[in-house]
Scaffold this active site. Structure first.
Site, PDB file in Angstrom:
ATOM      1  N   ASP A 196       4.145  -7.562  10.535  1.00  0.00           N
ATOM      2  CA  ASP A 196       5.603  -7.532  10.754  1.00  0.00           C
ATOM      3  C   ASP A 196       5.974  -7.485  12.243  1.00  0.00           C
ATOM      4  O   ASP A 196       7.001  -8.025  12.660  1.00  0.00           O
ATOM      5  CB  ASP A 196       6.284  -6.390   9.974  1.00  0.00           C
ATOM      6  CG  ASP A 196       5.667  -5.025  10.216  1.00  0.00           C
ATOM      7  OD1 ASP A 196       4.612  -4.935  10.875  1.00  0.00           O
ATOM      8  OD2 ASP A 196       6.243  -4.022   9.741  1.00  0.00           O
ATOM      9  N   LYS A 233       1.321   4.103   5.035  1.00  0.00           N
ATOM     10  CA  LYS A 233       2.696   4.307   4.553  1.00  0.00           C
ATOM     11  C   LYS A 233       2.807   4.632   3.063  1.00  0.00           C
ATOM     12  O   LYS A 233       3.711   4.162   2.381  1.00  0.00           O
ATOM     13  CB  LYS A 233       3.532   3.050   4.851  1.00  0.00           C
ATOM     14  CG  LYS A 233       3.670   2.762   6.331  1.00  0.00           C
ATOM     15  CD  LYS A 233       4.461   1.519   6.595  1.00  0.00           C
ATOM     16  CE  LYS A 233       3.660   0.285   6.343  1.00  0.00           C
ATOM     17  NZ  LYS A 233       4.182  -0.929   6.980  1.00  0.00           N
TER      18      LYS A 233
HETATM   19  C1  BGC Z   1       0.981  -0.563   9.695  1.00  0.00           C
HETATM   20  C2  BGC Z   1       1.299  -1.704  10.635  1.00  0.00           C
HETATM   21  C3  BGC Z   1       2.771  -2.041  10.561  1.00  0.00           C
HETATM   22  C4  BGC Z   1       3.596  -0.782  10.772  1.00  0.00           C
HETATM   23  C5  BGC Z   1       5.089  -1.054  10.713  1.00  0.00           C
HETATM   24  C6  BGC Z   1       1.912   0.603   9.908  1.00  0.00           C
HETATM   25  O1  BGC Z   1       1.683   1.592   8.948  1.00  0.00           O
HETATM   26  O2  BGC Z   1      -0.348  -0.134   9.868  1.00  0.00           O
HETATM   27  O3  BGC Z   1       0.518  -2.848  10.348  1.00  0.00           O
HETATM   28  O4  BGC Z   1       3.067  -2.997  11.542  1.00  0.00           O
HETATM   29  O5  BGC Z   1       3.264   0.174   9.803  1.00  0.00           O
HETATM   30  O6  BGC Z   1       5.472  -1.559   9.478  1.00  0.00           O
END
Ligand code: BGC
Length: 384
Positions: free
Chosen positions: A127, A89
């Site tokens: 999360d 992200k």
């Molecule tokens: C992460 C996850 C997370 C998801 C939603 C992803 O980029 O790898 O661990 O649960 O985003 O936030």
């Protein structure tokens, strides 16, 4: 505390007799500089926000347990230890991958001088697990947590006998699927479009989290923008003109998609957004832009539905049931704010998993509240 993809949320929560009450909450955005700076800077920032967080007089000097929803892929062997496997992200803080984030947080808390309360036991969860926990409290049939926000992911309760990495056959265990990473082995090549490929190639983590890049809030606006550029270049939009604004990455925000798809017969929102972006348009251009948004958000809903259907079908067959009733705890801005994505996803899952009845349950701050629940449970067990 909830470190998602965009904001850091801190909530003070009281859990009494199974009821969770949010007493106060604060949210601060995580800037790109912090996301891509050093790990030390990120954790100093988090510790500073914890220090600024107002606690009432009677709690000053007290030790509070902390539930920490940390939304990145981790290797977790203990409830208070989680080793970051890799950032996603848009985060790329140096010297964090391969390290325990709870230790980094504790070191930063020690460095900060402005805390007027102490942090006691830290309980760290993904999360999705937080979303499942907070939903599970009121809905015992909740055994899946799903996030569609800046990123996307799901967790679910698996039979222990299927969990080969852990000894023991009895009971169930929560599995964080990290479904955002589906496709990293090339298995989605057949359905990736040229726009998906471009989004991936120009991201800070190419070839990683391919599925997430087709679905989540961090990328949907950018996919739409690339598609609009292509339509304009092919003379099918804006009379063939591509403006600088349209050519600039990430100018088309994912929230525009939600606004454009709101019930809006006169395409008022679409006209406003295109005008604000400085794009001259005719009514037909607005209709095309809206169609593009609908296409991309429906595809995101369908892809999530396919992944979720796989999970519920697996749970059903694992238990040898002809029919499964289950509940999914959901969180994430895209799921909650997009006017149609959630209903489209729900319809699609029914089609793909006809032998499962799924109830969807979304609440504000589900991940943060679930992390608090987990911390409360651990605190109670420690006292016992
Ligand atoms: C992460 C996850 C997370 C998801 C939603 C992803 O980029 O790898 O661990 O649960 O985003 O936030």
């Amino acid at each position: 505390m909830d470190l998602g993809g965009t904001n850091l949320r801190i909530l003070r929560v009281r859990v009494v007799d199974g009821n969770l009450e949010v007493l106060n909450a604060e949210s601060t955005p995580i800037t790109t500089e912090i996301k891509q700076g050093t790990g030390e800077r990120l954790f100093d920032h988090i510790a500073a926000r914890l220090g600024d967080f107002p606690v009432p007089q009677d709690l000053q000097g007290e030790t509070l347990p902390l539930g920490f929803a940390f939304s990145f892929p981790c290797e977790q062997n203990q409830i208070d230890q989680s080793i970051l496997i890799r950032w996603t992200k848009g985060f790329n803080c140096s010297r964090v991958e391969g390290k325990d984030v709870v230790t980094l947080l504790r070191e930063a808390i020690q460095r900060t001088r402005n805390m007027n309360y102490n942090i006691g036991p830290v309980v760290i969860v993904n999360d999705t697990v937080g979303a499942m926990m907070s939903c599970g409290y009121n809905n015992p049939s909740c055994e899946i947590g799903m996030i569609i926000g800046t990123g996307t992911n799901a967790c679910y309760m698996e039979e222990m006998r299927n969990v080969r990495r852990v000894e023991g056959e009895e009971g169930r265990m929560c599995i964080n699927t990290e479904w955002g990473g589906f496709g990293d082995d090339g298995s989605l090549k057949d359905i990736q479009t040229e726009f998906d490929v471009k989004v991936d190639e120009t991201s800070i983590n190419p070839s990683v989290h391919i599925f997430e890049k087709m679905i989540s809030g961090m990328y949907l606006g950018e996919i739409v923008r690339l598609l609009l550029v292509r339509l304009a270049e092919d003379n099918l939009l804006f009379r063939g003109r591509t403006w600088q604004a349209l050519r600039t990455p990430f100018t088309f925000e994912t929230k525009f998609i939600s606004e454009i798809e709101e019930q809006d017969d006169g395409l008022v929102n679409t006209r406003r957004i295109l005008t604000e972006l400085g794009l001259e348009r005719e009514l037909v251009d607005c209709a095309v832009v809206r169609l593009v948004c609908e296409t991309i958000s429906s595809r995101a809903a369908d892809l999530c539905a396919a992944a979720l259907a796989t999970i519920v079908n697996r749970i059903r067959t694992n238990r040898g049931l002809s029919h499964l009733n289950t509940t999914v705890g959901v969180d994430g801005t895209v799921y909650r704010r997009h006017p149609k994505l959630s209903s489209r996803l729900q319809e699609k899952v029914v089609e793909l998993a006809p032998m499962c009845d799924i109830t969807f349950f979304d609440t504000d701050d589900a991940s943060g509240k679930g992390a608090a629940m987990a911390a409360a449970v651990v605190q109670r067990l420690a006292r016992q």
